[in-house]
Structure formats: structure tokens, C-alpha cells
Design a protein around this motif. Sequence first.
Motif, short mmCIF file in Angstrom:
data_model
loop_
_atom_site.label_atom_id
_atom_site.label_comp_id
_atom_site.label_asym_id
_atom_site.label_seq_id
_atom_site.Cartn_x
_atom_site.Cartn_y
_atom_site.Cartn_z
N UNK A 1 0.81 -1.22 0.00
CA UNK A 1 0.00 0.00 0.00
C UNK A 1 0.84 1.27 0.00
N UNK A 2 1.69 1.44 0.98
CA UNK A 2 2.48 2.68 1.06
C UNK A 2 3.47 2.81 -0.10
N UNK A 3 4.18 1.75 -0.48
CA UNK A 3 5.05 1.90 -1.66
C UNK A 3 4.31 2.30 -2.92
N UNK A 4 3.13 1.71 -3.15
CA UNK A 4 2.35 2.05 -4.34
C UNK A 4 1.97 3.52 -4.33
N UNK B 1 12.59 1.00 5.24
CA UNK B 1 13.93 0.71 4.71
C UNK B 1 14.11 1.26 3.30
N UNK B 2 13.13 1.00 2.43
CA UNK B 2 13.32 1.25 1.00
C UNK B 2 12.88 2.64 0.56
N UNK B 3 11.92 3.24 1.24
CA UNK B 3 11.41 4.54 0.81
C UNK B 3 11.81 5.66 1.77
N UNK B 4 11.59 5.46 3.05
CA UNK B 4 11.97 6.51 4.00
C UNK B 4 13.49 6.67 4.01
N UNK B 5 14.22 5.59 4.29
CA UNK B 5 15.68 5.67 4.26
C UNK B 5 16.23 5.57 2.85
N UNK B 6 15.52 4.82 1.97
CA UNK B 6 15.87 4.81 0.55
C UNK B 6 16.80 3.72 0.11
N UNK B 7 16.97 2.64 0.89
CA UNK B 7 17.89 1.57 0.53
C UNK B 7 17.12 0.47 -0.18
N UNK B 8 17.30 0.36 -1.52
CA UNK B 8 16.46 -0.50 -2.33
C UNK B 8 17.28 -1.50 -3.13
N UNK B 9 17.01 -2.80 -2.98
CA UNK B 9 17.71 -3.79 -3.81
C UNK B 9 17.23 -3.71 -5.24
#
Length: 887
Positions: free
Chosen positions: A725-728, A789-797
Motif C-alpha cells: 500500500x504505502x510503496x504504491x 527501509x526502501x522509501x523513508x531511508x531509501x535503501x532499495x535492492x
Amino acid sequence: MVEHLVAPLGLAVAAPRLSWWLPAGAARQEAFAVRADGWESGRIEGERHIGVPWPGPGVGSGESVTWQVKVWTDAGESDWSDTSTWETGLLHPSDWSASWISPAEGEVAPAGERPAQLLRATFDLPAEATVARARAYATAHGLYELFVNNRRAGDIELAPGSTAYRANLDVQTYDLTDLVGPGPNAVGAVLSDGWFRGKNGFTREHDCFGSQVALLVQVVVELDDGGRVVVGTGPDWRSSTGEIVRADLIDGEAADLRLRQDGWSTPGFGDRDGWRPCAARDDLGFATLTSSPAPPVRRTEELRPLSVTRVGDGAGAVDVVDLGQNINGWVRLSSLGPAGATTTLTHGEMLDEAGRVTLDHLVPFDFMKQEALSPGQVDQVVSRGEPTDTFEPRHTTHGFQYVQVDGHEAPLTADDVTGVVVHTDLVRTGWFSCSDDRLERLHEAAIWSFRDNACDVPTDCPQRERAPWTGDWQIFAPTAAFLYDVAGFSAKWLRDLRADQWPDGRVPNFTPDPAGPAAYDHDLARFMTGSSGWGDAAVLVPWEMWVEYGDERFLTEQFDSMAAWVDFAATTAANDRHPTRAASRPEPADHETYLWDTGFHWGEWCEPDSDPTTVFTREADLADVATAYLHLSARRLGQIAGLLGRYKEAERYRELADRSLAAWRAEFIADDGRIAPDTQPNLVRALAFDLVPDDLRAATADRLAELVHAAGDHLTTGFLATPYLLPVLADHGHLDLAYRLLFQDTPPSWLAMVDRGATTIWEHWEGVDAQGDGSLNHYSKGAVVTFLHRHVAGLRPDPDHPAYERFTVAPLPGGGLTHAEAVHDSRRGRARSAWRIETGRFDLDVEVPPGAFADVVLPDGQRHEQGPGTAGYSCAVGEFLPDRAAI
């Protein structure tokens, strides 16, 4: 690292794969060399340093290898690394001279009331011998603890663990070098029902894998003079019972310490009354024996109670212990009272209005028998009056924050009770922090929920069911893989999923599955097995493990299982039509061949204000969910087949993905672009799974935002859609709304849980639902922390560059946060993104591990490529892009 483990003991593979980190600053490995025990490989050209096949000489059963590695990189030649070790177990059935035995139980008590059995034997070592090395190889049908000369061997709990026992049984290897010596020695085991014969799941089925417990132990002692002594279970072993008068994983454990047989595992114990010969189990073989690719279950932490409160007066008074944290494990009680005193410990997550522990919300209901079942979680101890005695049950576990202690005359203190946290001893690999205390507490609650539910298998909850649901792990696996090294943990679970998969390809709702083949011909079991979103774990979990760890074996070993599942779903879609669709459209549309609209599906389990019982009706039509997952799994399987060079299969599953996508669009997208069902979960899935055409994505995201606003800026998603939900929203121009949902503090929301004191994630958004039901320790909804991890801090595999060979750092600040940081120890080394906003400036620090590259994207749109090492970046806050979805 060897096969995803650090210095493993008892590997079931003779030629394991090795992994290592490159030296700091190295961008690329050019070559490597391995040396071990006097052998050296010489320089071997190649860039691979993850999962490198063992290049050395063959290794036999029970052999230990001490190895080192050196590398040549673009930065030069390294020194030899520190040494590490690995050791094989008994690799072949012919390596076993021990035989299976069962204790002399006599008439077996009902499940939940069976005592633990004691089994023992003695053996002699030469009087002048010096022990060079000693090992024990052990496993059981049931749970066992191994003792040698009155000392416990190792620190593994709940051995041999939960597996698909019909196909896989893990053997544990113990180092006994310091436990055995010259002359007489004794070896013994405490054996109880465990998962094998005890109660399982919400229906409390028992004797699922067999009606008799059994033990297999082989001790191998190597002497300094080159001699070798091998002894094991066999006709000379004898059995009895002791202080544990009742042991069940779910119901609990009871001990009468007056029945303790002191010294029962010492050589001087001798023959005693009540000890009878064990029975040979010639019906049990060795073909299923293997080793676990996962770390074992251990006691990982001890907690001092936050408080101990005396509740009530007189004879009815009880002590209520609050650990301040919902855990999985047990308590150690050190104040047991006078001889004959009986103390009862009831473990729970909640207190009632009187301040006593209540289990009302955890009462399971057997739909087959239409009756409520006992929630269990009750331990009991009878004192023998020795002031130094303690009670610590190790043949059960509980999910609890509170313990109610009945029958203790004097008030307890915090010094008398210790909470013992028990779970798979996973290595921590991920961390997050930020400027908001509640978000940090939410993150910690998700971590604790996973810890509590990672007890040899990924369970749904540590109290009521403890079932390894496929859907729960499918949802949470990417989050878990950031926080902990779950490579071996997942490999073990997928091994059992393959074993439990039905002949027609359907995947059980949970695995290991106690029902096994008995369910194949059971009408209700057949109806309820094969749910989309749950069965898709067969495809989606190995894919996520590939992305995180870059281990191709996840894909190769699981490929046939993946294909069988997708083929089952596709065949069901092609052969069956939902009755309501057939009634409204007698002549099927062409696309319906790929529309999966029949069968049972859990769907969007635990949506706010929903009635979960509606999914149990055979009339439910969840084609929107099932067809979406058919498309996603077929698409992933096509990618996987291509990666593996299976090009015909790749073409076939890509075509299936295209056709199921066309079917979803034909059925659920109207000519004007509106999507049905018009719900948050369906629109989230439409965007997350790329079900809508590009020209409709913005409108679909806007409609999703409208639905969120219409719900008062609240979510209405359940298990399947919540992680997306939030990533979308953030990725489609609604970052501010994503943050509003993240910070929403009225139910349904994550922070509503935190504000009400949750230390773990709840099953239902409101905690306990209107029917008075609900676990307070389900990790599924905790997958939201991946957004942190992936959006707030921005670390995305990057799925195209697995194991963080290349990844993206693209933080999306918002919600009033002034700093955030995510750190992840990947297979290549540490990746880090840390940002801070001060005096109108956005400053970002990035760390890239050796052998990796990062694409860095700042909130103002600046882009940079960064190689190994650390670097800083900055931009003005006022220059943030208004629509950062373009990132």
C-alpha cells in the motif's frame, strides 16, 4: 560463510559452497585462492565470491575442514583471511551403526498428558586414552535433549526441529570432546512428543507423523593414539520416566521434581527399578536423514520482569508477571516453595479487568468438530523442597508477555522469574532508526514479531496455532531478509514445501503439514487447499531469496515445485467456472480460460471491519485476487526459467503471464478505465503487480487515493495488499498520503497498535475483534517496515542485480522526519543510507560494500553513481521535486 552458515557442524553436503566479503575499497574480484589443512588451490580466475563451489579434495563423513581465502582485486592482492571451519555429518546411511529405538512406554496416555521419557546407556573408553575429538550425531521422532555424563550436550533447543518428517529429518551434530573421558561414560536423552506426536495447529491434531516417539544417537570418539570408538542407540539402551510428567508444545509442560532421578545420565547410576529395555525400531530407516541448512533454535535472550504484581487476597491470590515484551519461549522460576507445593504458570498476552491473565482471545475453534479447544500455554511444577531447585520447561514454548502464577504462598519478586526468549538463532543483518520514536517502536515491534515466530519454521503466531502458513511467509520474507539472514531458514522451509506439495501441484496452507497425504481424499481439505497468495509462496519466496542472496540454488531446487503450482492454478482456471459467472454469462468469454475464479482462497484476510468467515463459503468469488497472483507467479516463473537457461519453459510461462494479464484486464477493467472491485486492496494489487496499462496507472493511483480519503485517511487492506500500500502510493505521486497513513494513529493503523502498548504486531488491526478473537503477535502487517527501509531511508535492492551487486539509494523524506538511517549487511558487505535535514539542507551519507555499485538519487532529482566506499551528497530542501515518484 559456508552454505549460508558460519562454521557449520554436521553438514549433509560433502562439497559445500563458500562465500566471503571482499577487502574494503575493492570494486571487483579478479581471482581467488583457497587453502585448507595443508592443501592449497593456487590462483583461480573469476569474479564470483558468493556461493563458490568447494574447490578442494573430497571430504568424507565426519571430517572437519579449516580453511582460508585470499583474493586478487582491482585494488591488489589481499592477505590470507582469518581461518574458519566446516564439518560434515554422517553423509550416507551406511555410516550409521546405531539403530532406531523407542522407549518402553506401555499404555500411551492421551496427547497433551504424556510424560517425557528418559533413555540411557553406558560405554567405556580405554583407561589410558586421551580424547582427541568426540562427536554425537542425534535425531528423534519427537523432541530430545542429549546428556553425557550428567551434562547437557550443546545449546540447541527443540531438536530435531519441525520438518516434513515423512521426507526430511534433520540430524544434529554435537561436540562432546570436553564431555567424555577415559573409563566409564554414560549417554542419555530426554524424549517428548514435540511436533512429531504432540498437538499441532488450531485443530490440535496429534499423532500426525506417527504414534511412537523414537531416538537415534551415534557417538564417535577419536583417540590421540589413532583409535576410534563408535557406540550408539541399540538393544543395550533402557528407558524410564522422570520429573517431566506432561510435555506438549502447545498445552505446556508439568514437572514433579520429587520424581527426579538424580544422576540418571551418569555411568554410576547403574540398573534401577523401573528402567526397562528399549524397543528396536527396525521399521525406521535412514533415507530421510539430512541436516538443517538453517541455524538451530536457541535461548537467545533473557528478560527481567518489568513488574510482579500480587492480585487478589488470601487463598485466591496470584502473582502476575509482566515481562514488558511479548515473546516466544518460557520462564525460569527459582522460587518453588516447600516440598509438595504445586505452582501453576499460565502464559498470555492480555490481562482481564481484574488484572489476571486471560486466554479468551486465543481459544481455537475446531470447525470439523464444531467445538472450542483448550488454548494451552499452562505449565506446572511440584516442588521437592530443595532451595536451589529451579523450574525451566524446555519441551514446550509459549507466546506471552504475562505469566499468572497460582499456588505460590509468598509473593514473588522480579528476582524469582526470568523470561527466556527462544527462537531460531538468526544473524541480524538490518537496522533502521529515525527522528520519530513511534516509528522506531513500530520497527522494533515488527522485529520482535518475527523473532517470536521464527521458531525453526516461520509460524503465524507463537501461541494459538504456531502453524507455518505459506501466505504469511510469502508476505514477510522480503522484510525478514533485510532484518536477518534467512537464507538457510528459507531453504529449510522450501525443502519441506516441496515435500508437502500435493501430486496435482497445489501447495498446502502451511508446511510442514501434519495432515500430509491423508488430506488428499478429504473433501473439506481438498476444498481448502490451493489458495492464491498462499500457494504462490512456492514461486515468490525463492524469487525474493534469489534477489537478496544471489543463490541460484533457490531457483534450481524449487523450479519443479514452482512449475507444478503455476500449472495447478492455470489448469484450475481453464477447467472450472464460477457458478455466478456461468449463470450471468452462459457462453464463456475467450479470456475465461485464464481467469482463476473457483476454489478456496483466503483472499484479503483480516481486512478492517470484515467478516473472515465469508471466505469459508463455497460461493465466494475471488477471481480478482487469484488471477492477479496467477499472472504474478507466471511472470516470475518466466523470468526464472530465462535465468536458468530453460528457454522453452520461459516462453511458455511468459505466454501464460500475458494471457492471465489479459484475462484480468478483460474482466476487471471497464471500457472507461474504471477497475472493479473498486477497493483499496484491488487497486493496490493492480498497481503493484502491473495489472493496469501504463496509461491508466495515474488514474488508478488517484482513485486509490480517493478511497483512502473516503475512509478518513485510513487503510482498508488486509494480509495480501498491506505490504504494497504505502510503496504504491509513494511511487505514484502520493507520497504525502503514504506518510499520512504511516503516521495515522487511530484504528485501523500501525501506530494505533503502538500507542496502545503493542510490542509485537497484531493479527487484527483492532487487536481483538468483535468476536473476541485475535492474536497479538502476527508479523504479517509488520511488512510495512520495508517501506521504512526502501522509501523513508531509501535503501532499495535491484532484482536485476541480486545480492546488492547494484542497488539504489533514493530516500523520500516526509512526514516531518528530520533524519532516517537504514543499514544492511548484504552478502557483499554493508550497505547504508543515512540522511538528515538541518537548516534547510538535505545531507545524505551512502556506504557501498566492496564489489558493488549504487545508483544514488536525491530528492531534488540529482543522480550519481557510487562505487565501493562512503560518500556524502547534499541538496536544498526547497529544491525537492514536488512529484518524487519519478525517482
